[in-house]
Structure formats: C-alpha cells, structure tokens
Design a protein around this motif. Structure first.
Motif, short mmCIF file in Angstrom:
data_model
loop_
_atom_site.label_atom_id
_atom_site.label_comp_id
_atom_site.label_asym_id
_atom_site.label_seq_id
_atom_site.Cartn_x
_atom_site.Cartn_y
_atom_site.Cartn_z
N PHE A 174 0.85 -1.20 0.00
CA PHE A 174 0.00 0.00 0.00
C PHE A 174 0.89 1.26 0.00
CE2 PHE A 174 -1.61 3.15 3.16
CZ PHE A 174 -2.55 3.76 2.36
N ALA A 175 1.91 1.26 0.87
CA ALA A 175 2.80 2.43 0.99
C ALA A 175 3.56 2.68 -0.31
CB ALA A 175 3.77 2.24 2.15
N GLU A 176 3.96 1.60 -0.97
CA GLU A 176 4.69 1.75 -2.24
C GLU A 176 3.80 2.45 -3.27
OE1 GLU A 176 7.74 -1.01 -4.60
OE2 GLU A 176 5.72 -1.81 -4.58
N GLY A 177 2.58 1.96 -3.39
CA GLY A 177 1.65 2.56 -4.34
C GLY A 177 1.39 4.03 -4.01
N LEU A 178 1.21 4.29 -2.74
CA LEU A 178 0.93 5.65 -2.28
C LEU A 178 2.11 6.59 -2.58
CD1 LEU A 178 -1.48 6.91 -0.68
CD2 LEU A 178 -0.07 6.68 1.38
N SER A 179 3.33 6.05 -2.40
CA SER A 179 4.52 6.90 -2.60
C SER A 179 4.61 7.37 -4.05
CB SER A 179 5.79 6.16 -2.20
OG SER A 179 6.10 5.19 -3.16
N PHE A 185 2.37 15.38 -5.57
CA PHE A 185 1.80 16.37 -4.64
C PHE A 185 2.85 16.86 -3.64
CE2 PHE A 185 -1.84 13.75 -5.94
CZ PHE A 185 -2.71 14.74 -6.37
N GLY A 186 4.10 16.48 -3.86
CA GLY A 186 5.18 16.94 -2.99
C GLY A 186 5.23 16.22 -1.64
N ILE A 187 4.51 15.10 -1.55
CA ILE A 187 4.47 14.36 -0.27
C ILE A 187 5.33 13.11 -0.40
CG2 ILE A 187 2.96 13.17 1.38
CD1 ILE A 187 0.65 14.94 0.12
N LYS A 188 6.18 12.90 0.60
CA LYS A 188 7.05 11.72 0.56
C LYS A 188 6.50 10.62 1.45
CE LYS A 188 10.97 14.35 -0.70
NZ LYS A 188 10.38 15.70 -0.49
N VAL A 189 6.49 9.42 0.91
CA VAL A 189 6.09 8.26 1.73
C VAL A 189 7.35 7.43 1.94
CG1 VAL A 189 4.64 6.21 1.89
CG2 VAL A 189 3.76 8.28 0.80
N ILE A 190 7.70 7.24 3.20
CA ILE A 190 8.93 6.51 3.54
C ILE A 190 8.51 5.25 4.30
CG2 ILE A 190 11.03 6.58 4.95
CD1 ILE A 190 11.13 9.60 4.46
N ALA A 219 15.81 3.71 16.56
CA ALA A 219 15.39 5.11 16.42
C ALA A 219 16.44 5.90 15.65
CB ALA A 219 15.17 5.72 17.80
N ASP A 220 17.73 5.61 15.89
CA ASP A 220 18.80 6.29 15.13
C ASP A 220 18.66 6.01 13.63
OD1 ASP A 220 20.02 7.46 17.30
OD2 ASP A 220 21.42 5.82 17.64
N PHE A 221 18.44 4.73 13.29
CA PHE A 221 18.28 4.37 11.88
C PHE A 221 17.09 5.12 11.27
CE2 PHE A 221 20.65 0.31 12.79
CZ PHE A 221 21.57 0.41 11.76
N ILE A 222 16.00 5.19 12.02
CA ILE A 222 14.77 5.79 11.49
C ILE A 222 14.93 7.29 11.31
CG2 ILE A 222 12.33 6.24 12.04
CD1 ILE A 222 12.31 3.35 13.30
N ILE A 223 15.47 7.95 12.34
CA ILE A 223 15.64 9.41 12.26
C ILE A 223 16.60 9.77 11.13
CG2 ILE A 223 16.64 11.38 13.51
CD1 ILE A 223 15.33 10.16 16.06
N SER A 224 17.70 9.03 11.06
CA SER A 224 18.69 9.32 10.01
C SER A 224 18.11 9.03 8.62
CB SER A 224 19.95 8.52 10.31
OG SER A 224 20.51 8.00 9.18
N GLY A 225 17.32 7.97 8.50
CA GLY A 225 16.71 7.62 7.20
C GLY A 225 15.69 8.65 6.76
N ILE A 226 14.92 9.18 7.71
CA ILE A 226 13.92 10.21 7.36
C ILE A 226 14.65 11.48 6.93
CG2 ILE A 226 12.09 11.71 8.27
CD1 ILE A 226 11.14 9.34 9.99
N GLU A 227 15.73 11.81 7.64
CA GLU A 227 16.52 12.99 7.27
C GLU A 227 17.01 12.88 5.84
OE1 GLU A 227 17.38 15.69 8.90
OE2 GLU A 227 16.74 15.29 10.94
N LYS A 228 17.42 11.67 5.47
CA LYS A 228 17.95 11.47 4.11
C LYS A 228 16.83 11.27 3.09
CE LYS A 228 22.15 9.40 5.91
NZ LYS A 228 22.63 8.12 6.47
N GLU A 229 15.58 11.26 3.59
CA GLU A 229 14.40 11.05 2.74
C GLU A 229 14.52 9.81 1.88
OE1 GLU A 229 13.24 14.65 0.80
OE2 GLU A 229 12.85 15.66 2.70
N LYS A 230 14.98 8.72 2.52
CA LYS A 230 15.07 7.44 1.81
C LYS A 230 13.66 6.94 1.49
CE LYS A 230 19.28 5.48 3.73
NZ LYS A 230 19.82 4.31 4.44
N ALA A 231 13.50 6.22 0.40
CA ALA A 231 12.17 5.67 0.08
C ALA A 231 11.84 4.54 1.06
CB ALA A 231 12.15 5.15 -1.34
N ILE A 232 12.87 3.76 1.39
CA ILE A 232 12.69 2.65 2.33
C ILE A 232 13.83 2.71 3.35
CG2 ILE A 232 12.63 0.13 2.61
CD1 ILE A 232 11.52 -0.06 -0.23
N ILE A 233 13.47 2.66 4.62
CA ILE A 233 14.49 2.61 5.68
C ILE A 233 14.47 1.18 6.21
CG2 ILE A 233 15.21 3.51 7.92
CD1 ILE A 233 13.49 6.02 7.29
#
Ligand SMILES: NC(=O)c1ccc[n+]([C@@H]2O[C@H](COP(=O)([O-])OP(=O)(O)OC[C@H]3O[C@@H](n4cnc5c(N)ncnc54)[C@H](OP(=O)(O)O)[C@@H]3O)[C@@H](O)[C@H]2O)c1
Length: 259
Positions: A174-179, A185-190, A219-233
């Motif tokens: 679902f998240a892949e399709g949404l992304s 629309f300028g919205i990122k789905v991670i 939490a470190d992996f997640i925060i750092s991954g969101i910062e880098k705007e990775k598609a998948i963390i």
C-alpha cells in the motif's frame, strides 16, 4: 556509523511538527525520546497515554513542545479526534511516523479470526485511518512526510506469524503505491522496515531473533533515514540481506527450510 552525523542530521526535524503513533513503548518511545531534545512540536499517541506521560515527565530539559493524545488507531473516530486536537494545537503535521502495531504468534491450535482482525485493523487499517486525516492538508500544502512502520517480515509467510506478515505485506505494498501517487503532490512516503528490535513486542517471542538491536539504535536508523528522505528505511544490514535472500528463494525450497 549512524550516530556520527546525528547532530547535523537531526536539524531537519527542527521546528517541525512530528506525529508518532504507538509512542507508549518500544520503537515509538525511543524515537520520541530522541526528538524531545530538539526544538520541534511532538504529537505522541497510544492507548496507554499514561505510559507516554511517564517517560516524557522523566526526561530532563526537554526542548520539544508536546501534545499527548490517548488514541486507538483501530477506531476511526478516535483517530479523527486526535488529529483535530493536534491541528488545534500546532496547525499542521509535517512528519507522521505511523508506528502503532501489534504482533501475535498464531498456531493451528489457537487459530482465530479475532487475532487476524486485531492485527490487520491495527497494523494496516490503523495506518490508513491516520493517512485519511493527514492527506487533505498535506495535499493542500504540497508537502509532508508519511512514514509507516512496516517490517522486514513483509516478504514471506513466516511460520506462526501469518497474520502479522500479511498485515505488513499489505502495508508495504500500500505504501509503495501511495509513494508513487503522492510524489506529484510533494508528499514523501517513507516505508520503515525494521528487523528484530528489542521491545515489549519481541520480549514475548520464544524463538531466536538474530541480529536483534536496541530500540534506541532503531530510532537512530529511522531518524537518520527520514533525514535522508530514503524511500525505504531498512535495518540492520545482516537482516536486510537475509530477508532479501529468503525472499528470492523458490517456494519449494522456502517451504522445505522454513519448518
Ligand atoms: N520490535 C521489532 O522487532 C519490530 C520489527 C519490525 C517491525 N516492528 C514494528 O514496529 C512498530 C512498533 O513496535 P514495537 O516493537 O516498538 O512494539 P511495542 O513496544 O509493543 O509498541 C507498539 C506500540 O503500538 C501501540 N499500539 C498497539 N495497538 C494500538 C492501537 N490499537 N492504537 C494505538 N496504538 C497502539 C502500543 O501502544 P498502546 O498499547 O499503549 O496503545 C505501543 O506504543 C510496530 O508496528 C511493529 O510491528 C517491530
């Protein structure tokens, strides 16, 4: 390695409004604890709001502005009410970490549809209900990050975890399709896919959990991954590689070894 750039990386969360669902324990709590230390607005939700109060109150010198919301993600009305309160206080949500989840071991002996309903309603529909609230304003602002917490167990049906794997497979797909759809629309789905993390959820497990990491490390992996705007963390690396290999195995071979 993740921690080296932590101070620099965390700057992206500064002055943002961040929603974390499932913030009473485990991964959600660990992310919240790290973000309490920066200037941002934090909306922390779970059914056990008293548990959130407890760890927030134990945190010294917090910089974040907090809204704690008692919320059941399986209840559409409860989600809508929490969203409204968040908007009343902070105006909008920039980053939504949709982390609430449940897991249960189901054997042929205790097979029951109530467990399936609970797991699907929490892990899949609970995310959908939150996105339903978040999306209109994000589309209007043409910005926002939606980060559902799925799992590396989304790749196969693991023995005894069929409902859980099915819920996370549904969520990841679902998240892949949404992304793809929301990009314009300028919205990122991670999509966040942890391996084994030591939390109350995994404390119940009787089986071996290789390469298990702490909730703080996750939490470190997640925060750092969101910062880098990775598609998948996805983390940690050995489990990511293991999951990739298991995912590629022919069905007959997987069934042979999965026992
Ligand atoms: N630990 C792992 O190894 C692992 C691996 C892969 C993915 N994950 C995923 O990571 C997420 C967090 O899990 P965790 O390991 O940190 O487990 P946890 O400590 O049990 O945390 C689960 C969180 O979800 C909340 N929650 C459960 N049902 C809810 C509901 N109906 N409404 C609102 N909140 C609800 C719980 O809060 P209340 O009970 O207070 O409501 C709690 O805060 C889950 O989505 C899980 O599937 C975990």
């Amino acid at each position: 390695m993740v921690c080296i750039n932590y101070v620099v990386l965390i700057m992206t969360f500064k002055n943002k409004t961040i929603l974390i669902t499932g913030a009473s324990t485990g991964i959600g709590k660990a992310i919240g604890e790290k973000l309490l230390d920066i200037n941002c607005n934090l909306i922390l939700t779970a059914r056990r709001d008293e548990k959130i109060e407890e760890w927030v109150n134990n945190f010294q010198n917090r910089k974040a502005e907090i809204l704690i919301q008692k919320n059941d993600v399986t209840n559409k009305v409860s989600v809508a009410e929490s969203y409204l309160k968040a908007i009343e206080k902070f105006g909008n949500v920039d980053i939504a970490i949709l982390n609430s989840g449940v897991g249960e071991s189901i054997t042929p002996q205790n097979f029951n549809s109530e467990a399936a309903e609970k797991i699907m309603n929490t892990n899949f529909l609970g995310v959908v209900y939150w996105i339903e609230q978040l999306l209109p304003a994000m589309i209007e602002r043409q910005s926002g990050i939606i980060a559902p917490v799925s799992s590396l167990a989304d790749n196969r049906g693991y023995s005894g975890s069929g409902f859980y794997c099915a819920s996370k497979a549904a969520l990841s797909i679902f998240a892949e399709g949404l992304s793809v759809y929301l990009k314009k629309f300028g919205i990122k789905v991670i999509t966040i896919k942890p391996g084994f993390v030591k939390t109350p959820m995994t404390d119940k497990n009787k089986f071996k959990m290789p390469f298990m990491i702490s909730a703080e490390k996750s939490a470190d992996f997640i925060i750092s991954g969101i910062e880098k705007e990775k598609a998948i963390i996805q983390f940690p690396l050995p489990t990511v590689l293991g999951a990739k290999i298991i995912g590629l195995l022919p069905n007959w071979f997987y069934r042979l070894i999965a026992k």
